[in-house]
Design a protein around this motif. Structure first.
Motif, mmCIF file in Angstrom:
data_model
loop_
_atom_site.group_PDB
_atom_site.id
_atom_site.type_symbol
_atom_site.label_atom_id
_atom_site.label_comp_id
_atom_site.label_asym_id
_atom_site.label_seq_id
_atom_site.Cartn_x
_atom_site.Cartn_y
_atom_site.Cartn_z
ATOM 1 N N VAL A 193 -11.713 9.596 11.261
ATOM 2 C CA VAL A 193 -11.311 10.488 10.171
ATOM 3 C C VAL A 193 -12.066 10.183 8.887
ATOM 4 N N GLY A 194 -13.166 9.440 9.013
ATOM 5 C CA GLY A 194 -13.999 9.181 7.850
ATOM 6 C C GLY A 194 -13.535 8.056 6.964
ATOM 7 N N LEU A 195 -12.710 7.142 7.490
ATOM 8 C CA LEU A 195 -12.223 6.010 6.708
ATOM 9 C C LEU A 195 -12.926 4.734 7.161
ATOM 10 N N PRO A 196 -13.126 3.776 6.259
ATOM 11 C CA PRO A 196 -13.722 2.499 6.665
ATOM 12 C C PRO A 196 -12.750 1.742 7.563
ATOM 13 N N SER A 197 -13.292 1.015 8.537
ATOM 14 C CA SER A 197 -12.411 0.291 9.456
ATOM 15 C C SER A 197 -11.712 -0.872 8.775
ATOM 16 N N GLY A 198 -12.386 -1.510 7.803
ATOM 17 C CA GLY A 198 -11.745 -2.572 7.046
ATOM 18 C C GLY A 198 -11.483 -3.810 7.887
ATOM 19 N N PRO A 199 -10.572 -4.683 7.406
ATOM 20 C CA PRO A 199 -10.269 -5.915 8.146
ATOM 21 C C PRO A 199 -9.572 -5.611 9.465
ATOM 22 N N ARG A 200 -9.485 -6.627 10.289
ATOM 23 C CA ARG A 200 -8.877 -6.466 11.609
ATOM 24 C C ARG A 200 -7.434 -5.979 11.483
ATOM 25 N N ARG A 201 -7.063 -5.019 12.329
ATOM 26 C CA ARG A 201 -5.740 -4.409 12.259
ATOM 27 C C ARG A 201 -4.825 -5.016 13.311
ATOM 28 N N ARG A 202 -3.556 -5.143 12.934
ATOM 29 C CA ARG A 202 -2.589 -5.743 13.855
ATOM 30 C C ARG A 202 -2.098 -4.736 14.890
ATOM 31 N N THR A 203 -2.156 -3.446 14.580
ATOM 32 C CA THR A 203 -1.673 -2.406 15.488
ATOM 33 C C THR A 203 -2.773 -1.369 15.692
ATOM 34 N N PRO A 204 -2.750 -0.659 16.830
ATOM 35 C CA PRO A 204 -3.801 0.332 17.081
ATOM 36 C C PRO A 204 -3.661 1.555 16.190
ATOM 37 N N GLY A 205 -4.779 2.231 15.976
ATOM 38 C CA GLY A 205 -4.743 3.511 15.291
ATOM 39 C C GLY A 205 -4.711 3.432 13.785
ATOM 40 N N LEU A 206 -4.433 4.581 13.185
ATOM 41 C CA LEU A 206 -4.332 4.668 11.725
ATOM 42 C C LEU A 206 -3.007 4.084 11.246
ATOM 43 N N ARG A 207 -2.994 3.697 9.981
ATOM 44 C CA ARG A 207 -1.736 3.307 9.342
ATOM 45 C C ARG A 207 -0.999 4.563 8.890
ATOM 46 N N ARG A 208 0.303 4.470 8.750
ATOM 47 C CA ARG A 208 1.102 5.631 8.322
ATOM 48 C C ARG A 208 0.668 6.112 6.941
ATOM 49 N N GLU A 209 0.371 5.162 6.062
ATOM 50 C CA GLU A 209 -0.031 5.573 4.710
ATOM 51 C C GLU A 209 -1.367 6.311 4.734
ATOM 52 N N GLU A 210 -2.234 5.988 5.676
ATOM 53 C CA GLU A 210 -3.506 6.686 5.780
ATOM 54 C C GLU A 210 -3.304 8.130 6.230
ATOM 55 N N VAL A 211 -2.408 8.343 7.170
ATOM 56 C CA VAL A 211 -2.098 9.711 7.595
ATOM 57 C C VAL A 211 -1.508 10.493 6.432
ATOM 58 N N ALA A 212 -0.619 9.866 5.688
ATOM 59 C CA ALA A 212 0.010 10.536 4.554
ATOM 60 C C ALA A 212 -1.030 10.958 3.514
ATOM 61 N N VAL A 213 -1.975 10.086 3.228
ATOM 62 C CA VAL A 213 -3.021 10.424 2.261
ATOM 63 C C VAL A 213 -3.860 11.592 2.773
ATOM 64 N N LEU A 214 -4.241 11.538 4.032
ATOM 65 C CA LEU A 214 -5.058 12.610 4.602
ATOM 66 C C LEU A 214 -4.318 13.944 4.609
ATOM 67 N N ALA A 215 -2.990 13.891 4.786
ATOM 68 C CA ALA A 215 -2.190 15.122 4.838
ATOM 69 C C ALA A 215 -1.681 15.542 3.466
ATOM 70 N N HIS A 216 -1.935 14.734 2.438
ATOM 71 C CA HIS A 216 -1.490 15.037 1.062
ATOM 72 C C HIS A 216 0.033 15.147 0.978
ATOM 73 N N ILE A 217 0.710 14.201 1.647
ATOM 74 C CA ILE A 217 2.166 14.109 1.537
ATOM 75 C C ILE A 217 2.510 12.661 1.208
ATOM 76 N N SER A 218 3.762 12.400 0.838
ATOM 77 C CA SER A 218 4.150 11.045 0.468
ATOM 78 C C SER A 218 4.258 10.164 1.714
ATOM 79 N N THR A 219 3.895 8.909 1.533
ATOM 80 C CA THR A 219 4.004 7.964 2.651
ATOM 81 C C THR A 219 5.444 7.828 3.097
ATOM 82 N N GLU A 220 6.369 7.805 2.153
ATOM 83 C CA GLU A 220 7.795 7.669 2.495
ATOM 84 C C GLU A 220 8.253 8.798 3.419
#
Length: 283
Positions: free
Chosen positions: A22-49
């Protein structure tokens, strides 16, 4: 709105994506697979909560605009996006029973098809109608109870290990995957139909393969263009497989035909002469 299934579906789609998808940097090693919830929220322009509450099954029904934004963020296919709207209750949802009656014109068409084996299946994979050549290729469905005419039950709960589960077809693994995907969308369309719910429950309880595939939450099946039957009388028969949607009744017309002049065409012609007694499971 099916909050729990909606949350599970969103989670499964999020976990299959990588940041670079989705065009995001992979960054440091992730503990869980896939995107983070906050990343989906940013991409969808809705609140993380709000997105977190959706995945947890605690949020109110999202609007069609919010669902479209989430579908875009998660890179959903058209079929997956439609399924998302059905789960959220923002798409037309059949709350009655799936249709099992077949139009007389379709039954007549089956009988008029030359050198073609044809069946009609319900949204829950029950064989509802067939012609004589289909009975010769597969089996005579007439004396069977509805449950025994169900191709999903046969694929997952029938004899295992020999191909007998589904008339010796070569692509039983692909067919099983297609069954799971289509049953998931069928259950979303007919949540109040006890026959559909009972079928899914039986398959989940009786087949670890079905349960594993069901928990993946996939909803878009690849097309099956050819199929090879291993017939005890005429041997291997490789056929074109064309599936036509009968939209008004939510059923499928499945047609099996051979290339003219091929050995499989000769095998079909022989089955046409032998009739239903040649069926693989003639009773």
């Amino acid at each position: 709105m099916d909050k729990q299934d909606l949350g599970a579906f969103l989670r499964s789609r999020r976990e299959r994506l990588r940041p670079q998808d989705v065009g995001l940097p992979s960054g440091p090693r992730r503990r869980t697979p896939g995107l983070r919830r906050e990343e989906v929220a940013v991409l969808a322009h809705i609140s993380t909560e709000y997105y977190v509450r959706l995945e947890q099954g605690r949020a109110p029904r999202p609007s069609a605009d919010v669902l479209a934004a989430i579908a875009g963020a998660l890179r959903l296919t058209d079929a997956e996006s439609d399924h998302l709207h059905v789960l959220a209750g923002t798409a037309p949802n059949r709350t009655g029973l799936h249709r099992r009656d077949v139009r007389p014109s379709i039954r007549a068409l089956l009988e008029r098809l030359p050198q073609t084996a044809g069946i009609v299946t319900s949204a829950a994979f029950e064989v509802l109608a067939w012609n004589d050549l289909a009975a010769a290729l597969m089996e005579d469905f007439a004396p069977l109870a509805p449950a025994d005419r169900n191709l999903a039950r046969r694929a997952f709960l029938g004899p295992q290990g020999t191909g007998a589960a589904l008339y010796g077809v070569s692509d039983i693994a692909e067919f099983r995957l297609s069954v799971v995907m289509q049953l998931r969308t069928t259950l979303a369309r007919y949540p109040a139909d006890p026959a559909v719910r009972g079928l899914v429950d039986d398959l989940r309880d009786g087949s670890t393969d079905f349960a594993r595939l069901w928990d993946r939450h996939d909803v878009q099946a690849p097309p099956m263009l050819t199929k090879t039957f291993r017939h005890p009388v005429v041997g291997d028969v490789t056929l074109d497989c064309d599936t036509l949607m009968l939209a008004d009744s939510d059923q499928h017309l499945v047609l099996y035909s051979a290339q003219p002049g091929s050995p499989s065409a000769e095998a079909l012609a022989l089955l046409n002469v032998l009739g239903t007694e040649a069926g693989q499971y003639a009773r």
